[in-house]
Design an enzyme around this catalytic site. Sequence first.
Site, PDB file in Angstrom:
ATOM      1  N   LYS A   1       1.127  -0.901   0.167  1.00  0.00           N
ATOM      2  CA  LYS A   1      -0.017   0.205  -0.054  1.00  0.00           C
ATOM      3  C   LYS A   1       0.900   0.830  -0.288  1.00  0.00           C
ATOM      4  O   LYS A   1       0.626   2.643  -0.863  1.00  0.00           O
ATOM      5  CB  LYS A   1      -1.188  -0.410   1.215  1.00  0.00           C
ATOM      6  CG  LYS A   1      -1.714  -1.291   1.168  1.00  0.00           C
ATOM      7  CD  LYS A   1      -2.963  -0.906   2.362  1.00  0.00           C
ATOM      8  CE  LYS A   1      -2.171  -1.120   4.204  1.00  0.00           C
ATOM      9  NZ  LYS A   1      -2.296  -2.030   4.383  1.00  0.00           N
TER      10      LYS A   1
ATOM     11  N   ARG B   1      -9.756   0.982   9.293  1.00  0.00           N
ATOM     12  CA  ARG B   1      -9.393  -0.735   9.218  1.00  0.00           C
ATOM     13  C   ARG B   1     -10.381  -1.407  10.524  1.00  0.00           C
ATOM     14  O   ARG B   1      -9.846  -2.602  10.773  1.00  0.00           O
ATOM     15  CB  ARG B   1      -7.959  -0.853  10.771  1.00  0.00           C
ATOM     16  CG  ARG B   1      -6.885  -0.650   9.722  1.00  0.00           C
ATOM     17  CD  ARG B   1      -5.412  -0.605  10.702  1.00  0.00           C
ATOM     18  NE  ARG B   1      -4.267  -1.777  10.130  1.00  0.00           N
ATOM     19  CZ  ARG B   1      -3.613  -1.073   9.474  1.00  0.00           C
ATOM     20  NH1 ARG B   1      -2.892  -0.288   9.353  1.00  0.00           N
ATOM     21  NH2 ARG B   1      -2.029  -2.299   9.298  1.00  0.00           N
TER      22      ARG B   1
ATOM     23  N   ARG C   1      11.868  -6.713   4.695  1.00  0.00           N
ATOM     24  CA  ARG C   1      11.491  -5.177   5.045  1.00  0.00           C
ATOM     25  C   ARG C   1      11.966  -4.967   6.518  1.00  0.00           C
ATOM     26  O   ARG C   1      12.537  -3.619   7.044  1.00  0.00           O
ATOM     27  CB  ARG C   1       9.859  -4.728   5.001  1.00  0.00           C
ATOM     28  CG  ARG C   1       9.662  -3.575   5.217  1.00  0.00           C
ATOM     29  CD  ARG C   1       8.672  -2.948   4.982  1.00  0.00           C
ATOM     30  NE  ARG C   1       8.015  -3.170   6.070  1.00  0.00           N
ATOM     31  CZ  ARG C   1       5.536  -2.996   5.889  1.00  0.00           C
ATOM     32  NH1 ARG C   1       5.473  -2.204   4.365  1.00  0.00           N
ATOM     33  NH2 ARG C   1       5.499  -2.884   7.040  1.00  0.00           N
TER      34      ARG C   1
ATOM     35  N   ARG D   1      11.415  -1.541  11.559  1.00  0.00           N
ATOM     36  CA  ARG D   1      10.080  -1.591  12.892  1.00  0.00           C
ATOM     37  C   ARG D   1      10.083  -3.170  13.396  1.00  0.00           C
ATOM     38  O   ARG D   1      10.298  -4.479  12.795  1.00  0.00           O
ATOM     39  CB  ARG D   1       9.602  -1.519  12.067  1.00  0.00           C
ATOM     40  CG  ARG D   1       8.754  -0.685  11.187  1.00  0.00           C
ATOM     41  CD  ARG D   1       7.546  -0.041   9.997  1.00  0.00           C
ATOM     42  NE  ARG D   1       6.739  -0.717  10.247  1.00  0.00           N
ATOM     43  CZ  ARG D   1       6.015  -0.627  10.083  1.00  0.00           C
ATOM     44  NH1 ARG D   1       5.184  -0.452   8.829  1.00  0.00           N
ATOM     45  NH2 ARG D   1       4.339  -2.096   9.786  1.00  0.00           N
TER      46      ARG D   1
ATOM     47  N   ARG E   1      -0.115  -9.567  13.305  1.00  0.00           N
ATOM     48  CA  ARG E   1      -0.885  -8.463  12.324  1.00  0.00           C
ATOM     49  C   ARG E   1      -1.374  -8.786  11.431  1.00  0.00           C
ATOM     50  O   ARG E   1      -3.170  -8.624  11.269  1.00  0.00           O
ATOM     51  CB  ARG E   1       0.138  -7.760  11.823  1.00  0.00           C
ATOM     52  CG  ARG E   1       0.756  -7.239  12.921  1.00  0.00           C
ATOM     53  CD  ARG E   1       2.061  -6.627  12.486  1.00  0.00           C
ATOM     54  NE  ARG E   1       2.210  -5.523  11.640  1.00  0.00           N
ATOM     55  CZ  ARG E   1       3.675  -5.373  10.709  1.00  0.00           C
ATOM     56  NH1 ARG E   1       4.166  -5.866  10.808  1.00  0.00           N
ATOM     57  NH2 ARG E   1       3.291  -4.982   9.121  1.00  0.00           N
TER      58      ARG E   1
HETATM   59  P1  ADP Z   1       1.035  -2.531   8.018  1.00  0.00           P
HETATM   60  O1  ADP Z   1       0.008  -1.801   7.234  1.00  0.00           O
HETATM   61  O2  ADP Z   1       2.079  -3.163   6.537  1.00  0.00           O
HETATM   62  O3  ADP Z   1       0.953  -3.502   9.025  1.00  0.00           O
HETATM   63  P2  ADP Z   1       1.135  -0.172   9.306  1.00  0.00           P
HETATM   64  O4  ADP Z   1       1.840   1.242   9.089  1.00  0.00           O
HETATM   65  O5  ADP Z   1      -0.701   0.510   7.856  1.00  0.00           O
HETATM   66  O6  ADP Z   1       2.126  -1.260   8.448  1.00  0.00           O
HETATM   67  O7  ADP Z   1       0.343   0.031   9.872  1.00  0.00           O
HETATM   68  C1  ADP Z   1       1.543  -0.444  11.451  1.00  0.00           C
HETATM   69  C2  ADP Z   1       0.494  -0.126  12.887  1.00  0.00           C
HETATM   70  O8  ADP Z   1       0.380   0.896  13.332  1.00  0.00           O
HETATM   71  C3  ADP Z   1      -0.418  -1.409  12.858  1.00  0.00           C
HETATM   72  O9  ADP Z   1       0.152  -2.767  12.670  1.00  0.00           O
HETATM   73  C4  ADP Z   1      -1.331  -0.856  14.155  1.00  0.00           C
HETATM   74  O10 ADP Z   1      -0.517  -1.185  15.208  1.00  0.00           O
HETATM   75  C5  ADP Z   1      -1.175   0.654  14.147  1.00  0.00           C
HETATM   76  N1  ADP Z   1      -2.654   1.127  13.504  1.00  0.00           N
HETATM   77  C6  ADP Z   1      -2.364   2.365  12.038  1.00  0.00           C
HETATM   78  N2  ADP Z   1      -3.644   2.213  11.362  1.00  0.00           N
HETATM   79  C7  ADP Z   1      -4.038   2.111  11.992  1.00  0.00           C
HETATM   80  C8  ADP Z   1      -5.545   2.194  12.118  1.00  0.00           C
HETATM   81  N3  ADP Z   1      -6.182   2.917  11.060  1.00  0.00           N
HETATM   82  N4  ADP Z   1      -6.202   1.489  13.313  1.00  0.00           N
HETATM   83  C9  ADP Z   1      -5.847   0.729  14.402  1.00  0.00           C
HETATM   84  N5  ADP Z   1      -4.085   0.942  13.986  1.00  0.00           N
HETATM   85  C10 ADP Z   1      -3.431   1.356  13.435  1.00  0.00           C
END
Ligand code: ADP
Length: 190
Positions: free
Chosen positions: A14, A89, A128, A134, A146
């Site tokens: 994404k 989400r 990654r 991370r 996740r």
């Molecule tokens: P990825 O899609 O690779 O897991 P992101 O950077 O989108 O990476 O998200 C990393 C973490 O940030 C998630 O595992 C969650 O803990 C938190 N997070 C990000 N966006 C949201 C969201 N919209 N609602 C709840 N938690 C979120």
Amino acid sequence: MLNLVLFGPPGSGKGTQSALLIDKYNLVHLSTGDILRGEIAAGTALGLEAKSLMDKGDLVPDSVVIGMIKSKLENNPDAKGFIFDGFPRTTAQAEALDTLLAELNTAISGMLSLQVDDEELSKRLLLRGKDSGRADDQDENIIRNRIKEYNNKTLPLKEFYGAQNKLQEIEGVGSIEEINQKLCTAIDNL
Ligand code: ADP
């Protein structure tokens, strides 16, 4: 306005694809993951609250991310449109987003859903993790959590947008350029 939800599991590409699409369509990129990591880096109270959840691979509370998106929308009154990456989400987040956009007299134009199988996702995330630093990319149990959170809480959003006739499925395996082409074709047909 052109308002896109770029959807898909962790590691589906994404962020990579958003970077290409914002240039082509002149959109503002709103990634809740990036915003949260910015809060952590800045050492804010919000960042502190989010960090322990993110490090476990759990979702951050809806109220926190909805508040962040609301303020970003308010801070970009002249935007031609937005790409939402990693948001919504949960169903509560998707409902809140519809309300926020309706207040701006606009709506989601489409949801583009990247399809990548679980095995490929784990492989990409561990790779990654080697350079991203991370914590949530470096441990197979956290990655599994996740993906579980995604399957339980986030996947139902396909039905949410499907019911609004806004869902477009895109094959997320292939070269970055190939996937970008497929996304652009889907966007141009919205
Ligand atoms: P990825 O899609 O690779 O897991 P992101 O950077 O989108 O990476 O998200 C990393 C973490 O940030 C998630 O595992 C969650 O803990 C938190 N997070 C990000 N966006 C949201 C969201 N919209 N609602 C709840 N938690 C979120």
